[in-house]
Design a protein around this motif. Sequence first.
Motif, PDB file in Angstrom:
ATOM      1  N   TRP A 135       0.844  -1.198  -0.012  1.00 40.61           N
ATOM      2  CA  TRP A 135      -0.190   0.068   0.049  1.00 40.61           C
ATOM      3  C   TRP A 135       0.877   1.357   0.153  1.00 40.61           C
ATOM      4  O   TRP A 135       0.290   2.350  -0.382  1.00 40.61           O
ATOM      5  CB  TRP A 135      -1.012   0.212   1.297  1.00 40.61           C
ATOM      6  N   HIS A 136       2.118   1.086   0.521  1.00 42.91           N
ATOM      7  CA  HIS A 136       2.921   2.371   0.476  1.00 42.91           C
ATOM      8  C   HIS A 136       3.406   2.755  -0.847  1.00 42.91           C
ATOM      9  O   HIS A 136       3.891   3.879  -0.866  1.00 42.91           O
ATOM     10  CB  HIS A 136       4.007   2.189   1.565  1.00 42.91           C
ATOM     11  N   ASN A 137       3.333   1.846  -1.682  1.00 41.69           N
ATOM     12  CA  ASN A 137       3.407   2.367  -3.162  1.00 41.69           C
ATOM     13  C   ASN A 137       2.484   3.035  -3.786  1.00 41.69           C
ATOM     14  O   ASN A 137       0.870   2.569  -3.689  1.00 41.69           O
ATOM     15  CB  ASN A 137       4.003   1.295  -4.070  1.00 41.69           C
ATOM     16  N   PRO A 138       2.331   4.194  -4.504  1.00 36.79           N
ATOM     17  CA  PRO A 138       0.900   4.423  -5.246  1.00 36.79           C
ATOM     18  C   PRO A 138       0.431   3.664  -6.091  1.00 36.79           C
ATOM     19  O   PRO A 138       0.862   2.702  -6.669  1.00 36.79           O
ATOM     20  CB  PRO A 138       1.470   5.609  -6.038  1.00 36.79           C
ATOM     21  N   ILE A 139      -1.186   3.679  -6.149  1.00 34.45           N
ATOM     22  CA  ILE A 139      -1.811   2.632  -6.715  1.00 34.45           C
ATOM     23  C   ILE A 139      -1.498   2.515  -8.127  1.00 34.45           C
ATOM     24  O   ILE A 139      -1.351   1.435  -8.495  1.00 34.45           O
ATOM     25  CB  ILE A 139      -3.319   3.109  -6.673  1.00 34.45           C
ATOM     26  N   GLY A 140      -1.156   3.452  -8.816  1.00 34.74           N
ATOM     27  CA  GLY A 140      -0.781   3.392 -10.270  1.00 34.74           C
ATOM     28  C   GLY A 140       0.458   2.642 -10.424  1.00 34.74           C
ATOM     29  O   GLY A 140       0.597   1.735 -11.401  1.00 34.74           O
ATOM     30  N   VAL A 141       1.384   2.843  -9.553  1.00 38.62           N
ATOM     31  CA  VAL A 141       2.657   1.936  -9.648  1.00 38.62           C
ATOM     32  C   VAL A 141       2.455   0.459  -9.454  1.00 38.62           C
ATOM     33  O   VAL A 141       2.900  -0.380 -10.226  1.00 38.62           O
ATOM     34  CB  VAL A 141       3.607   2.364  -8.442  1.00 38.62           C
ATOM     35  N   LEU A 142       1.532   0.132  -8.630  1.00 32.27           N
ATOM     36  CA  LEU A 142       1.136  -1.111  -8.289  1.00 32.27           C
ATOM     37  C   LEU A 142       0.511  -1.842  -9.462  1.00 32.27           C
ATOM     38  O   LEU A 142       0.834  -3.073  -9.731  1.00 32.27           O
ATOM     39  CB  LEU A 142      -0.009  -1.327  -7.195  1.00 32.27           C
ATOM     40  N   PHE A 143      -0.441  -1.143 -10.099  1.00 34.04           N
ATOM     41  CA  PHE A 143      -1.048  -1.590 -11.091  1.00 34.04           C
ATOM     42  C   PHE A 143       0.192  -1.640 -12.551  1.00 34.04           C
ATOM     43  O   PHE A 143       0.066  -2.721 -13.010  1.00 34.04           O
ATOM     44  CB  PHE A 143      -2.054  -0.669 -11.693  1.00 34.04           C
ATOM     45  N   ASP A 144       0.827  -0.755 -12.699  1.00 32.77           N
ATOM     46  CA  ASP A 144       1.513  -0.876 -13.913  1.00 32.77           C
ATOM     47  C   ASP A 144       2.941  -1.824 -13.673  1.00 32.77           C
ATOM     48  O   ASP A 144       3.091  -2.617 -14.588  1.00 32.77           O
ATOM     49  CB  ASP A 144       2.405   0.542 -14.225  1.00 32.77           C
ATOM     50  N   LEU A 145       2.874  -2.120 -12.330  1.00 30.55           N
ATOM     51  CA  LEU A 145       4.150  -3.094 -12.146  1.00 30.55           C
ATOM     52  C   LEU A 145       3.594  -4.425 -12.109  1.00 30.55           C
ATOM     53  O   LEU A 145       4.348  -5.556 -12.880  1.00 30.55           O
ATOM     54  CB  LEU A 145       4.648  -2.967 -10.649  1.00 30.55           C
ATOM     55  N   HIS A 146       2.304  -4.944 -11.599  1.00 30.01           N
ATOM     56  CA  HIS A 146       1.855  -6.188 -11.331  1.00 30.01           C
ATOM     57  C   HIS A 146       1.048  -6.502 -12.826  1.00 30.01           C
ATOM     58  O   HIS A 146       0.645  -7.665 -12.753  1.00 30.01           O
ATOM     59  CB  HIS A 146       1.340  -6.494 -10.159  1.00 30.01           C
ATOM     60  N   ALA A 147       0.194  -5.547 -13.186  1.00 31.71           N
ATOM     61  CA  ALA A 147      -0.987  -5.826 -13.972  1.00 31.71           C
ATOM     62  C   ALA A 147      -1.294  -4.963 -15.425  1.00 31.71           C
ATOM     63  O   ALA A 147      -2.309  -5.075 -15.914  1.00 31.71           O
ATOM     64  CB  ALA A 147      -2.282  -5.484 -13.109  1.00 31.71           C
ATOM     65  N   SER A 148      -0.140  -4.354 -15.808  1.00 31.61           N
ATOM     66  CA  SER A 148      -0.192  -3.788 -16.875  1.00 31.61           C
ATOM     67  C   SER A 148      -0.751  -4.395 -17.959  1.00 31.61           C
ATOM     68  O   SER A 148      -1.333  -3.578 -18.995  1.00 31.61           O
ATOM     69  CB  SER A 148       0.972  -2.873 -17.060  1.00 31.61           C
ATOM     70  N   ASN A 149      -0.361  -5.770 -18.220  1.00 32.46           N
ATOM     71  CA  ASN A 149      -0.973  -6.377 -19.303  1.00 32.46           C
ATOM     72  C   ASN A 149      -2.356  -7.096 -19.036  1.00 32.46           C
ATOM     73  O   ASN A 149      -2.647  -7.884 -19.963  1.00 32.46           O
ATOM     74  CB  ASN A 149      -0.066  -7.112 -19.927  1.00 32.46           C
TER      75      ASN A 149
END
Length: 269
Positions: A80-94
């Motif tokens: 949670w301490h990483n911004p939401i957009g970072v979590l999405f781009d890192l783990h779920a961008s595709n």
Amino acid sequence: IMADDKDVLRDVWFGRIPTCFTLSQDEATEREAEPYYLLLPRVSYLTLVTDKVKKHFLKAMRTEDVEEMWFEYEGTPLKWHNPIGVLFDLHASNTVLPWSITVHFKNFPDSDLLHCPSNSVIEAHFMSSIKEADALKHKGQVVNDMQKKDHKQLWMGLQNDKFDQFWAMNRKLMEYPTEEGGFRYIPFRIYQTTSDRPFIQKLFRPVSPEGNTHTLGDLLKAMYPDQKRYQVVIHGIEPLLETPLQWLSEHLSHPDNFLHICVIPAPSD
């Protein structure tokens, strides 16, 4: 032609990710817990914007079965301490939208996640990032000249999703003497799923000693001298590698004043 810069700031701030929250099958429920849909702000933090999610699932549970809420995507606990957009781009961008996040209320993964008992923990984390970024940009002079209420204005702007309130104060953190051509150092963090390190962060100037403007491509070459192919994502987009780092830092930083860059293994042909 660059879009009007104010529009870029606005697009970054109002970026949203349609998300479907589902209760983990390990949780004991009194009755069927329907999935909960939410548009998540890319620039915020999971624990800051999920009160409604919590309320929704608590209706189906007994109090004694509820501990600290945490989130997971395809087996990976979401920091949670990483911004939401970072979590999405890192783990779920595709991935196909909506983003599918699993909600847990027990077996908190202490080795992977920081506890977040209250919003004041998020605020402290956010403010320490802003101070660290300003130490890199201006030796901390701007943030130290601000009053406590100015710091509060930055936090309240993020917490209450108030773009104008936030930027009225944040623009001071984005200024620099014209003759210097940019900040002292660019506050950035590079994330990779393929690395055990949480992120890479080094000192990097926006302008070379010879006075040339450093680009995103220059930064990546310096960080990954051997790697030729990668997909670089900031706020869900792939910026041109020729983009000046200083421009990116001023326009595509998260509210915490860091440029969060996700480097994803390039899809194989």
